[in-house]
Design an enzyme around this catalytic site. Sequence first.
Site, short mmCIF file in Angstrom:
data_model
loop_
_atom_site.label_atom_id
_atom_site.label_comp_id
_atom_site.label_asym_id
_atom_site.label_seq_id
_atom_site.Cartn_x
_atom_site.Cartn_y
_atom_site.Cartn_z
N LYS A 67 0.81 -1.11 -0.12
CA LYS A 67 0.22 -0.11 -0.01
C LYS A 67 0.70 1.22 -0.15
CE LYS A 67 -3.82 -1.93 2.29
NZ LYS A 67 -4.86 -1.89 3.32
N LYS A 103 -11.24 -5.25 -3.07
CA LYS A 103 -12.00 -4.13 -3.19
C LYS A 103 -11.50 -2.95 -3.85
CE LYS A 103 -13.95 -4.72 1.56
NZ LYS A 103 -13.31 -4.50 2.74
N LYS A 109 -5.38 -11.88 -5.55
CA LYS A 109 -6.67 -12.03 -5.01
C LYS A 109 -7.88 -10.98 -5.41
CE LYS A 109 -6.12 -9.10 -0.93
NZ LYS A 109 -6.05 -8.87 0.44
P1 TYM Z 1 -10.83 -6.77 4.69
O1 TYM Z 1 -11.67 -5.63 4.95
O2 TYM Z 1 -9.73 -6.51 3.77
O3 TYM Z 1 -11.61 -8.10 4.66
C1 TYM Z 1 -12.47 -8.52 5.32
C2 TYM Z 1 -12.16 -10.02 5.42
O4 TYM Z 1 -12.36 -10.68 4.00
C3 TYM Z 1 -11.33 -11.48 3.94
N1 TYM Z 1 -11.01 -11.47 2.44
C4 TYM Z 1 -10.80 -12.42 1.64
N2 TYM Z 1 -11.11 -13.93 1.74
C5 TYM Z 1 -10.84 -14.59 0.84
N3 TYM Z 1 -10.37 -14.18 -0.44
C6 TYM Z 1 -10.32 -12.86 -0.62
N4 TYM Z 1 -10.06 -12.64 -1.89
C7 TYM Z 1 -10.59 -12.04 0.55
N5 TYM Z 1 -10.46 -10.58 0.49
C8 TYM Z 1 -10.68 -10.28 1.80
C9 TYM Z 1 -10.27 -10.83 4.81
O5 TYM Z 1 -9.30 -12.41 5.06
C10 TYM Z 1 -10.94 -10.66 6.09
O6 TYM Z 1 -11.34 -11.65 6.73
N6 TYM Z 1 -7.27 -5.94 8.24
C11 TYM Z 1 -8.56 -6.64 8.27
C12 TYM Z 1 -9.79 -5.82 8.93
C13 TYM Z 1 -9.49 -6.07 10.31
C14 TYM Z 1 -9.84 -7.29 11.10
C15 TYM Z 1 -9.53 -6.73 12.48
C16 TYM Z 1 -10.16 -8.58 10.89
C17 TYM Z 1 -9.14 -5.06 11.20
N7 TYM Z 1 -9.67 -5.57 12.66
C18 TYM Z 1 -9.59 -7.82 13.76
C19 TYM Z 1 -9.98 -9.42 11.79
C20 TYM Z 1 -9.70 -9.14 13.34
C21 TYM Z 1 -9.09 -6.23 6.57
O7 TYM Z 1 -8.46 -5.21 6.23
O8 TYM Z 1 -9.96 -6.93 6.06
#
Ligand code: TYM
Length: 335
Positions: free
Chosen positions: A111, A201, A198
């Site tokens: 990023k 968003k 992957k």
């Molecule tokens: P984020 O918002 O990018 O994604 C949310 C959840 O979706 C999963 N995910 C995927 N799983 C499979 N294939 C994909 N292509 C894919 N894209 C996204 C992510 O693994 C995630 O579980 N940093 C985290 C948010 C966060 C968080 C936390 C998660 C902040 N604090 C505490 C767990 C616990 C994030 O950016 O997720």
Amino acid sequence: KLRVLSGVQPTGTLHLGNYLGAIQQWVKNQDKFDNFFTIVDLHAITLPHDPKALRQSSMTTAALYLACGLDPKTSSIFLQSHVPAHAELTWLLNCATPIGWLERMVQYKEKARKAGENVSVGLLDYPVLMAADILLYQADLVPVGDDQNQHLELARNIRGRFKNLYDKRGKRRVFKEPKTLLQKDVARVMALDDGTKKMSKSDESDNSRINLLDPPDVIARKIKRCKTDSIAGLQFDNPERPECNNLLTIYQGVTGIPKEDIAAEFADSNFGTIKKVLTEALVEKLTPIQTTYGELMEDQTYLKQVLRNGAERANSVASDTLAKAQSSMGFVTLD
Ligand code: TYM
């Protein structure tokens, strides 16, 4: 019951990767666990953002949590910014986290490269805030997709360091050690236009992903256009055929049919066949979610009440943990 915490960033709309990698398993297991599901709006400002869009997608994400089947009776659903302890604990953890640990994080490096001049302190600090999210709730399990592995490893390391520094020679445990819970089969959903990256968003091309709010004709069009290859038959796990594996995996995630059965059923099929059944399965899965979503967004009173209740419960748990952390670090309490 074991405690679960997880969250999604409210940037853009949720897509199939978020659903299959995370939310679907939260819903499936919610009766087994004591659940906290947050919408991590503080994380959503680490890159330049539009305030209006943040407000909107925070509510959208909350509505989708419910529409996907999270039940406020068994799961506390809340906005991260409504629980001040997240930001407060982050500061405490910041002071116990070596900066080199953060500079090594893969997502930060990616990023930061894209953000160029605009790299904020917050972007570097992102994983510490995430560690605070998890540690505040004494979570046993964190169900996520496998792109979050490195962040969870770091959360455990920060906890370990805090423990060494402040846990009064092991007499008092401030934070519980959280385990990662991966959805084995669909821990990583890949982009429709490139099976080696992957689904995300932040991908510029909307054709690379299925959004949970895509109407049937858009789903059909995106699946129709998605990348394929010219090898006969369909199979999982052939490294030469990442797109083929991805479509079968998505089908498996959406239908819940065992992998062996899908492998057998489609061994002699072509892409036309899987595209057709996958489109049908997706429309069948997403239409009811979209209907409920529409109802929840029309009059947001109920949604806000859910978020209010969620924040209240989250605050009571989080402030307890914060108080323990403060006291073990030597902050004065006036009782
Ligand atoms: P984020 O918002 O990018 O994604 C949310 C959840 O979706 C999963 N995910 C995927 N799983 C499979 N294939 C994909 N292509 C894919 N894209 C996204 C992510 O693994 C995630 O579980 N940093 C985290 C948010 C966060 C968080 C936390 C998660 C902040 N604090 C505490 C767990 C616990 C994030 O950016 O997720």
